[in-house]
Design an enzyme around this catalytic site. Structure first.
Site, short mmCIF file in Angstrom:
data_model
loop_
_atom_site.label_atom_id
_atom_site.label_comp_id
_atom_site.label_asym_id
_atom_site.label_seq_id
_atom_site.Cartn_x
_atom_site.Cartn_y
_atom_site.Cartn_z
N GLU A 1 1.16 -1.95 -0.09
CA GLU A 1 0.26 -0.34 -0.21
C GLU A 1 1.16 1.54 0.06
O GLU A 1 0.73 1.83 -0.36
CB GLU A 1 -0.98 0.24 1.27
CG GLU A 1 -2.05 -1.12 0.97
CD GLU A 1 -3.03 -1.11 0.16
OE1 GLU A 1 -2.75 -1.02 -1.28
OE2 GLU A 1 -4.01 -0.10 0.68
N THR B 1 -5.48 10.88 -7.10
CA THR B 1 -5.12 10.26 -5.59
C THR B 1 -4.92 11.57 -4.42
O THR B 1 -5.05 11.62 -3.92
CB THR B 1 -4.17 9.46 -5.04
OG1 THR B 1 -4.65 7.95 -5.89
CG2 THR B 1 -4.32 9.20 -3.20
#
Ligand code: ADP
Length: 307
Positions: free
Chosen positions: A128, A181
């Site tokens: 991640e 993002t």
């Protein structure tokens, strides 16, 4: 055992009141991965579909997570990973998390399960980190443990598995738009008011109590987000209409899945979950947006071996 084939599920992070700490595991959507040990000590990655994903093991989250795990275990083995993506990258339902968590889970199984599922979380989090710059656990934890999970603390890491009522279903609609993002982070504010904080932690406690006591009404009343959703929802077309229609169709609650653009709703029972999907879909059907809808029971098990 030298090779394993697994299903690695999609996940919904945040769940309205639990920004960065809550997540739950889905059952009908996920990636398939084949993982095998090889004689040459290197990690190789093959992507069957999922056009723009990197196959460089230093860049693909599955490679990054696997490397972190092998280093920890002190194993100098080769691993070949084949990923068939069922989850579109950037959809907001844990696409990178499915690959990170799936890779470490499968490698651990092949090596005879030296670690428990919970102990795999920090290595999946390294994947991640590679995807988003932030080693968050709110998608990888429910993928690895199943059901609902709470990240009680990041430092030290403490993840708690929560029960999920048997008849709880998720509906997810994924409008095909891209949210960067950087944009979904940049709309957030650094500070919250005391009033917002009180509302949010009341709801977070309420949601968790509802999960423990099978109180669907309490779960529904608690699925509210006064901090993130008002800021992020402006990036998702027709968010308010979709949310309104989901509740009209009988959903317990509805919010942004992860950082979007997917929108999730939780419902009691499969029939309502389908109706919710239909109502949500009708909102986008009047626009030019393409979308996918997924209906899924909450998956209590997490990643599993498939034939
Ligand atoms: P989601 O919002 O669904 O969790 P993310 O935006 O977290 O998806 O992850 C997508 C990012 O991670 C993309 O930049 C993608 O290139 C990168 N990535 C690297 N490896 C993978 C992988 N195996 N699966 C999905 N995304 C990956």
């Amino acid at each position: 055992m030298k090779q394993i084939k697994i299903f690695s599920p999609a996940t919904i992070a945040n769940l309205s009141c639990g920004f960065d700490v809550l997540g739950c595991c889905l059952d009908t959507i996920g990636d398939e991965m084949k993982v095998s040990l090889t004689d040459t000590p290197r990690i190789s990655i093959e992507i069957i579909n999922g056009a723009n994903l990197p196959t460089d093991p230093e860049k693909n989250v599955a490679g990054v997570a696997t490397k972190a795990l092998l280093e920890h275990l002190g194993k100098n083995v080769g691993v070949h990973i084949t990923i068939t993506k069922g989850i579109k990258a950037g959809s907001g339902i844990g696409s990178s998390a499915a690959s990170s968590a799936g890779a470490v889970w499968a490698v651990n199984q092949i090596l005879g399960s030296p670690l428990k599922a919970k102990e795999l979380i920090p290595f999946a989090m390294e994947g991640e980190r590679a995807a988003s710059g932030n080693a968050h656990a709110d998608n990888v934890a429910p993928a690895l443990l199943g059901g609902f999970t709470l990240v009680r603390s990041y430092d030290p890491l403490e993840v708690i598995g929560l029960p999920s009522p048997a008849d709880l279903y998720a509906t997810v609609i994924h409008p095909h738009i891209e949210i960067k993002t950087s944009d979904s982070r940049s709309v957030l504010k650094k500070n919250v008011t005391l009033e917002q904080a009180i509302t949010q932690w009341g709801n977070l406690g309420g949601l968790i109590a509802g999960l423990y006591t099978n109180d669907y009404g309490l779960i529904g009343r608690s699925l509210k987000d006064v901090i993130i959703e008002p800021l992020r929802s402006i990036l998702i077309p027709a968010f308010k209409e979709v949310q309104y229609e989901a509740v009209i169709a009988g959903a317990l609650g509805c919010g942004i899945s992860g950082s979007g653009p997917s929108i999730f709703a939780l419902s009691k029972g499969r029939e309502i979950a389908h109706k919710v999907g239909q109502f949500m879909g009708e909102v986008y059907a009047t626009t030019k947006l393409d979308y996918d809808i997924h209906i899924s029971k909450i998956n209590p098990e997490g990643i599993r071996v498939i034939p």
